[in-house]
Design an enzyme around this catalytic site. Sequence first.
Site, PDB file in Angstrom:
ATOM      1  N   GLU A   1      -4.278  -3.831   3.932  1.00  0.00           N
ATOM      2  CA  GLU A   1      -5.042  -5.298   4.177  1.00  0.00           C
ATOM      3  C   GLU A   1      -5.797  -4.484   5.395  1.00  0.00           C
ATOM      4  OE1 GLU A   1      -1.581  -7.568   2.995  1.00  0.00           O
ATOM      5  OE2 GLU A   1      -1.373  -6.555   4.782  1.00  0.00           O
TER       6      GLU A   1
ATOM      7  N   ASP B   1       2.452  -0.899  13.438  1.00  0.00           N
ATOM      8  CA  ASP B   1       1.595  -2.170  12.742  1.00  0.00           C
ATOM      9  C   ASP B   1       1.368  -2.628  13.655  1.00  0.00           C
ATOM     10  OD1 ASP B   1       1.047  -4.693  10.907  1.00  0.00           O
ATOM     11  OD2 ASP B   1       2.505  -2.998   8.871  1.00  0.00           O
TER      12      ASP B   1
ATOM     13  N   HIS C   1      -3.999  -3.447  10.562  1.00  0.00           N
ATOM     14  CA  HIS C   1      -2.314  -3.141  10.894  1.00  0.00           C
ATOM     15  C   HIS C   1      -2.264  -2.116  12.202  1.00  0.00           C
ATOM     16  CE1 HIS C   1      -0.819  -5.694   7.356  1.00  0.00           C
ATOM     17  NE2 HIS C   1      -1.579  -5.234   7.240  1.00  0.00           N
TER      18      HIS C   1
END
Length: 761
Positions: free
Chosen positions: A334, A196, A270
């Site tokens: 995302e 991440d 990410h």
Amino acid sequence: MKYLLFCLLVSFSTFAQTTNQYNLIPFPARFVGQDGQFTLSASTRVLVSPGTDAAARSVAQIFVSQVKTTNGLALPVVTTSPALAKGANITLSINKKLALGDEGYKLTVTPARVIAEAATPKGLFYATQTMRQLLPVAQSTPVTMPACAITDKPRYGYRGLNLDVSRHFMPVAFVKKYIDLMAMHKQNTFHWHLTDDQGWRIEIKKYPRLTQIGSKRAETLIGQYSQNYPQQFDGKPHGGFYTQDEIRDVVRYAQSRFVTIVPEIEMPGHALAALTAYPELGCEPTKAYQVATKWGVFDDVFCPSDKTFGFLQDVLAEVMTLFPGKYIHIGGDECPKTAWKNSAFCQDLMKKNKLKDEHELQSYFIRRIEKFVNSKGRAIIGWDEILEGGLAPNATVMSWRGTAGGIAAAKQKHPVIMTPGATCYLDHYQGNPATEPLAIGGYLPLDQVYAYEPTPAELSPAEQNYILGVQGNVWTEYMPTSDHVEYMVFPRALALAEIAWIPKGPRNFEDFAQRLKNHLPRLNTVPVNYAKRLFDITATTQPNEQGQIQVRLTKLDSDSQIFYTTNGKEPSERTTEYIGPITLTKTTTIRAMTPTGGNLTQTFTLHKGKNKPYTYATELGNDSDAKTNKLTDGVRGDTPRSRREWANFFGNMDVTLDLGDVTSVTKVSLNFLKVILDKNFPPTSVSIAISRDGKDYKEAIDQPITYELTGPWDILPVVADFKTARARYVRIRAKNAGVCPADHPDAGQKTYFSTDEIVVE
Ligand code: TNX
């Protein structure tokens, strides 16, 4: 039809005329409790068939070592014989004809012997985990197993739990413990979130900088994301990664407990830790990317270049040699499209491939990766954003932003794993945010997890088959230690384990809670730092005929008393015992405890405005306070950690409260929230006025509110004193602060403010 019959025979209650207790989690699909016990002794043997393969023998070995640890008995594993099978022994046998699927088993415990049967070693393992839960928690004698007959198999094939080790690194020993706890409760899939923005945690031989550079961040945000303005950092480096040897060790460990690991390599978003190590993979190769030191979503993502695809394929190839499972999780969530919008390369690529927008570019990205993963005989899982711009042909979708993504994917005949935030996010608060350790937000108490039905009713029976199962997600932004992870995950993960296992149908939370309560001592022996919210005391209020408030205290464990105080003092077994509803005539804080560890601190705000109607002369907040009546519901928003009790105003506030009759009004007060980073600025002025007729108002205060923008989040009280006035109407006007100032991250954007209760005394 066969399946229907199976369901009809199901029982969740420990019925039958037996005094035995069975605190099994998850509870078996078919269960009959019986009288009597099987007693284990030094001469009890665990019998396996002569031809039994290594896997079944290893199941027996794990079981005897678990019994040794918990019950202090060393049981030998022995090849069975007709004579031994007739003796007071425990038989583990593989029976390929058993039609209970590859995870089902049959277990018969009688005073004479114990027989476990399954078609596979995995089923046999689950039989031993049930046996383990039937055994005493401690090293006491005699060591007995209560008699019963069980025919068991899970409802869903995917029963998962994830763990984010990027936001906070978790040591190998803890990862194994986590896997152990999953296996104990028959969860079979560990989703390991390995990369991440805040850290790359898996060694990749071809790209050493991923761990040399990408596994370390300079420091970490202090407090909740918007707690401090400006944000504060701890100045302490944080890092850690797993070597490939360690990964192989964990994989072996998980295999022996029949837990499949799904590794997650995040893309295209990410990805900041990877970009920091290899900036050429970003859309701005000369940018000084930094491993993120705070949480959230970042604009810097992988650029869909051939270089990036080459890199990701190399990484995935190594990942696939380490993890033998079918699924590779490729993230997909995302991914802001800013960097791609600003990149000439991306825009050109879109034209060449006739991609109409950046969502289609994301879809192109995922499809290309899927093709590679499929070429190695594996399948991808992605977060539900992979639906946007079109699903990759063979992808499995993990539905996290509610259930809509899962429903859409199932309708497109794609497999789905349900992990919706509202019921599966174990990083949310499980109790009162004011008294719980800091969490990301939300509110997900145990009973709400337990009530979740993973298969959406809006799907047809055929579509429902695409729901593979359910998973709890554990994001560790606010869990810096493994102890803290345990606190957040347990016992809620056990509710998930049970709903993933037991047959579809009505559920009895009280029965689960009772079994759980008796199961907790077993977790103590591990030990597990589970949350004690199960023992919490719950308060419900109800007005009586005299218009006073009656507070009823309840708890799940019916076998202990409640003691309380109303004077703010610490409750104990020497303070008043609760025997019936407590009548309140003024604002009171009730503090209560049970000898088994339950407690409660709650203030009940009694005032003249409580439950009284009010009207808005201005626009309403977007959470539609008209329905919730937050301004007079008697519940104060006592912490900025939770926004549930607060009503929002995006413009000015002009609210008039009607007390019904002219009555004495001496004081009016209300609180405003200050969370500057969230654009939540207290109003710049507040006026509070009262009136007998709703026309002529007498102003008690009309004043500017001043506050520092910097510093921690806060609650600002505003009080108007009327001494001895009489009124029917109370009017509050508050002026919005306008727009965020130039040095705010959201400079120029509109601010809003929040208030909770208009308290009239
Ligand atoms: C959203 S869930 C994320 C994570 C965060 C989490 C916090 C998902 C696919 N993405 O990156 O950690 O929220 O609850």
